[in-house]
Design a protein around this motif. Sequence first.
Motif, PDB file in Angstrom:
ATOM      1  N   ALA A 149      14.010   4.243  -3.026  1.00 61.32           N
ATOM      2  CA  ALA A 149      12.940   5.248  -3.089  1.00 61.32           C
ATOM      3  C   ALA A 149      11.667   4.613  -3.645  1.00 61.32           C
ATOM      4  CB  ALA A 149      13.369   6.409  -3.983  1.00 61.32           C
ATOM      5  N   CYS A 150      10.543   5.194  -3.301  1.00 61.44           N
ATOM      6  CA  CYS A 150       9.264   4.768  -3.856  1.00 61.44           C
ATOM      7  C   CYS A 150       9.263   5.097  -5.351  1.00 61.44           C
ATOM      8  CB  CYS A 150       8.112   5.485  -3.154  1.00 61.44           C
ATOM      9  SG  CYS A 150       6.518   5.227  -3.937  1.00 61.44           S
ATOM     10  N   ALA A 151       8.945   4.115  -6.184  1.00 60.98           N
ATOM     11  CA  ALA A 151       8.997   4.336  -7.629  1.00 60.98           C
ATOM     12  C   ALA A 151       7.908   5.302  -8.083  1.00 60.98           C
ATOM     13  CB  ALA A 151       8.858   3.009  -8.359  1.00 60.98           C
ATOM     14  N   TYR A 152       6.796   5.377  -7.335  1.00 65.53           N
ATOM     15  CA  TYR A 152       5.646   6.166  -7.790  1.00 65.53           C
ATOM     16  C   TYR A 152       5.680   7.607  -7.326  1.00 65.53           C
ATOM     17  CZ  TYR A 152       3.998   1.511  -8.880  1.00 65.53           C
ATOM     18  OH  TYR A 152       3.895   0.242  -9.363  1.00 65.53           O
ATOM     19  N   CYS A 153       6.219   7.867  -6.117  1.00 66.85           N
ATOM     20  CA  CYS A 153       6.236   9.255  -5.650  1.00 66.85           C
ATOM     21  C   CYS A 153       7.641   9.733  -5.296  1.00 66.85           C
ATOM     22  CB  CYS A 153       5.300   9.434  -4.451  1.00 66.85           C
ATOM     23  SG  CYS A 153       5.859   8.587  -2.980  1.00 66.85           S
ATOM     24  N   GLY A 154       8.630   8.828  -5.327  1.00 61.13           N
ATOM     25  CA  GLY A 154      10.007   9.239  -5.071  1.00 61.13           C
ATOM     26  C   GLY A 154      10.344   9.418  -3.607  1.00 61.13           C
ATOM     27  N   SER A 157       7.510   0.451  -3.518  1.00 59.06           N
ATOM     28  CA  SER A 157       6.662   1.621  -3.347  1.00 59.06           C
ATOM     29  C   SER A 157       6.376   1.815  -1.868  1.00 59.06           C
ATOM     30  CB  SER A 157       5.360   1.463  -4.133  1.00 59.06           C
ATOM     31  OG  SER A 157       4.426   0.746  -3.362  1.00 59.06           O
ATOM     32  N   CYS A 158       6.002   3.051  -1.524  1.00 60.06           N
ATOM     33  CA  CYS A 158       5.631   3.323  -0.139  1.00 60.06           C
ATOM     34  C   CYS A 158       4.246   2.730   0.117  1.00 60.06           C
ATOM     35  CB  CYS A 158       5.674   4.818   0.146  1.00 60.06           C
ATOM     36  SG  CYS A 158       4.460   5.772  -0.744  1.00 60.06           S
ATOM     37  N   VAL A 159       3.883   2.647   1.377  1.00 60.91           N
ATOM     38  CA  VAL A 159       2.609   2.003   1.733  1.00 60.91           C
ATOM     39  C   VAL A 159       1.436   2.744   1.086  1.00 60.91           C
ATOM     40  CG1 VAL A 159       1.181   1.214   3.647  1.00 60.91           C
ATOM     41  CG2 VAL A 159       3.655   1.290   3.907  1.00 60.91           C
ATOM     42  N   ALA A 160       1.495   4.087   1.117  1.00 61.10           N
ATOM     43  CA  ALA A 160       0.388   4.894   0.587  1.00 61.10           C
ATOM     44  C   ALA A 160       0.196   4.637  -0.907  1.00 61.10           C
ATOM     45  CB  ALA A 160       0.663   6.366   0.849  1.00 61.10           C
ATOM     46  N   CYS A 161       1.288   4.661  -1.669  1.00 59.22           N
ATOM     47  CA  CYS A 161       1.177   4.458  -3.116  1.00 59.22           C
ATOM     48  C   CYS A 161       0.715   3.047  -3.422  1.00 59.22           C
ATOM     49  CB  CYS A 161       2.517   4.715  -3.800  1.00 59.22           C
ATOM     50  SG  CYS A 161       3.011   6.434  -3.784  1.00 59.22           S
ATOM     51  N   ASN A 162       1.234   2.081  -2.628  1.00 61.66           N
ATOM     52  CA  ASN A 162       0.873   0.686  -2.864  1.00 61.66           C
ATOM     53  C   ASN A 162      -0.633   0.498  -2.661  1.00 61.66           C
ATOM     54  OD1 ASN A 162       1.167  -1.999  -3.433  1.00 61.66           O
ATOM     55  ND2 ASN A 162       2.538  -2.453  -1.714  1.00 61.66           N
TER      56      ASN A 162
HETATM   57 ZN   LIG Z   1       5.031   6.511  -2.830  1.00 62.01          ZN
END
Ligand SMILES: [Zn+2]
Length: 439
Positions: A197-202, A230-235
């Motif tokens: 999972a993305c660490a920042y948004c799950g 992390s997902c691309v958006a959060c990164n």
């Molecule tokens: Zn994310």
Amino acid sequence: MSAVFVLDAERRPLAPVHPGRARLLLKAGQVAVFKRHPFTIILKRSVAWPAPQRFRLKIDPGSKTTGLALVDEQTHEVVWAAELRHQGARIVERLRARRAVRRGRRQRHTRYRQARFANRRRKGGWLPPSQRSRVQNVVTWVQRLRRLCPIAALSLELVSFDMQALQTPGIEGIQYQQGTLAGCEAREYLLVKWEHACAYCGATGIPLEVEHIRPSSRGGSHRESNLTLSCVACNTAKGTQDIRVFLAHDPERLARILAQAQAPLRDAAAVNATRWALYKRLVELGLPVEVGSGGRTKYNRAQQEMPKTHWTDAACVGASTPEQLRNWQRVRPLLITATGRQCRQMCNVDKRGFPRGKPKGPSRSHGLRTGDMVRAVVTKGVHRGTYIGRVAIKSDGYFKITTRAGEVEGIHARYCRALHRGDGYGYAHGSLAALPPQV
Ligand SMILES: [Zn+2]
């Protein structure tokens, strides 16, 4: 193509042959068809010398589908492949239905049932029925293939990542290097550690990137304790900010990420119970079993530029994988679906759990069982014609045949001849993993 399995007259397995050669042998009358799925021919003579044991069966177990690939260790050819679809969800559904009926019956007080509570102890190594069936499916197919092909060794993907590969001397911490074995193992390690999972948004189920908690531009290291996913958006949103700045609005998540980053992960965390149980069962078969990691499978597959399917993953399992697998572009996998053989329910019930209809009749009629593959040549009547498909029997002898075109009912047993006896699995042929290169 997929190679055709060959047995000698004593039913000892020989090296598989090209389908073209099998066709010639069949035409010349030197062999007979032994089995349709997987296609196997039997020689009409014995062979004096035992066949060389040079084939390796490679297995990539999955929860829904398991990939199987047979690799010739001398020529590095993928000779045969299959995708084995399990029936875990169906088993869960059936058990749930049975539980509901039984519970309803107890509520009705139709007879006294002694309270049972002290007989529910589970033995060590117990697996839920749905997962046990997965293990049994794979073991069944290893045993079946051993009877058809001289298999010398097995390869199994057992773990997601390999701690040994991560800690190779010369690699400082986990250096995230795209396209290297250590890089692939590192990615798998992070996937397990951060639970996919993305660490920042799950977010889950989307492409994840390896992300430096403290950006490398600000002196952050490449060690595992500084990496997350992390997902691309959060990164993109985080960019080169420090995590404390980026997550200033969410101190709870910040604290959790920092704590988890420091916690090391044991190798054992990457082995799931089902794969471990499968490994134990395979070792009991007496063949040498090589174990590989998911990281290495991915690395091997990327090196060969193979597309991702279950069987191509299987062909890339383990350190024994040749640098250049041959012939994989021409392999059409056999698609095997676990269907089960019969149902243990003795009588159908209505939605309130009361018996409906008559109890179950005999499972065999006129020498056939439901699930057999038959060829029916009907010479007269409204159903005149030839039908090939799966048969569902009835005790009066008038059967239903499910063909590719649809269902036909009322075909009498005297017209039916078994092509392939029901063996608990359904079969189909898959497509090529890649188109052959254009000349
Ligand atoms: Zn994310």
